[in-house]
Scaffold this active site. Structure first.
Site, short mmCIF file in Angstrom:
data_model
loop_
_atom_site.label_atom_id
_atom_site.label_comp_id
_atom_site.label_asym_id
_atom_site.label_seq_id
_atom_site.Cartn_x
_atom_site.Cartn_y
_atom_site.Cartn_z
N CYS A 1 0.83 -1.21 0.00
CA CYS A 1 0.00 0.00 0.00
C CYS A 1 0.87 1.26 0.00
O CYS A 1 1.46 1.60 -1.02
CB CYS A 1 -0.99 -0.05 1.16
N HIS B 1 -2.96 -5.32 1.39
CA HIS B 1 -2.35 -5.68 2.68
C HIS B 1 -2.50 -7.17 2.96
O HIS B 1 -3.46 -7.58 3.63
CB HIS B 1 -3.03 -4.93 3.82
N GLU C 1 -0.77 -8.82 5.02
CA GLU C 1 -0.45 -9.02 6.44
C GLU C 1 -1.68 -8.98 7.33
O GLU C 1 -1.64 -9.40 8.49
CB GLU C 1 0.57 -7.97 6.91
#
Length: 197
Positions: free
Chosen positions: A82, A176, A178
């Site tokens: 991002c 994202h 994660e």
């Protein structure tokens, strides 16, 4: 330990803890990084999501902007998500005043291209380089890639826009991974880091 790369997460702003967790699950020794001298201890680095203008200002304030440009230019494997993708772009289409980047990928990115915070969404993203089917992409005020140079490999698109790219040892995604509990993208990066050792 052999085969366990030391991968830092730039800990100036953004979702640092989530990346540390994902990297550890992907078999890396993960640590937060805030100072230029800590770069010498790393085999790779993650630039987390957050706010790219703020990240640029903090990188300058903490003396990280030029050292990171140099390390990326000399071959340090780096992965940006991002805002981290924006920071890896050689050019931003719509930069804020005074906003700089680390560079590393010959691409032009558009900030907040997928919309505002309340337009955030999740979508399955097909990345042929990664086994096991699509990854879940979390798009939060996400950029997209407007165009890439000849040396850039486009890894994934969503809605007709480029959302994942790689140039040599530098990887970037608009989304994202994660935040999903699926650590395959981090494992892919950890393997990139191992290959560079």
């Amino acid at each position: 330990m052999m085969g366990t790369p030391v991968i830092g997460v730039l800990a100036l702003q953004g979702d640092v803890r989530e990346h540390l967790t994902a990297l550890a699950a992907a078999g890396a020794a993960a640590r937060p990084v805030r100072r230029p001298e800590e770069l010498d201890e790393l085999d790779g680095l993650v630039l987390p999501g957050g706010e790219s203008t703020t990240m640029s200002k903090l990188a300058t304030l903490f003396g990280m902007l030029e050292p990171l440009r140099e390390r990326i230019g000399s071959g340090l494997p780096v992965y940006g998500t991002c805002a981290g993708m924006i920071m890896l772009a050689d050019k931003i289409l719509d930069p804020r005043s005074g906003q700089g980047t680390f560079g590393g990928i010959d691409m032009i990115v558009r900030r907040n291209a997928f919309g505002r915070q309340n337009e955030s969404f999740e979508a399955a993203v097909e990345i042929p380089e990664i086994d096991g089917g699509p990854v879940e992409g979390v798009f939060i005020r996400a950029p997209w890639v407007e165009s890439v140079g000849a040396r850039v490999q486009v890894l994934a698109e969503h809605g007709g826009h480029i959302v994942a790219v790689r140039q040599g040892r530098v990887l970037a995604t608009s989304f994202h991974p994660e935040l999903t509990g699926d650590h395959r993208v981090h494992r892919y990066f950890a393997d990139m880091v191992r290959d560079a050792q």
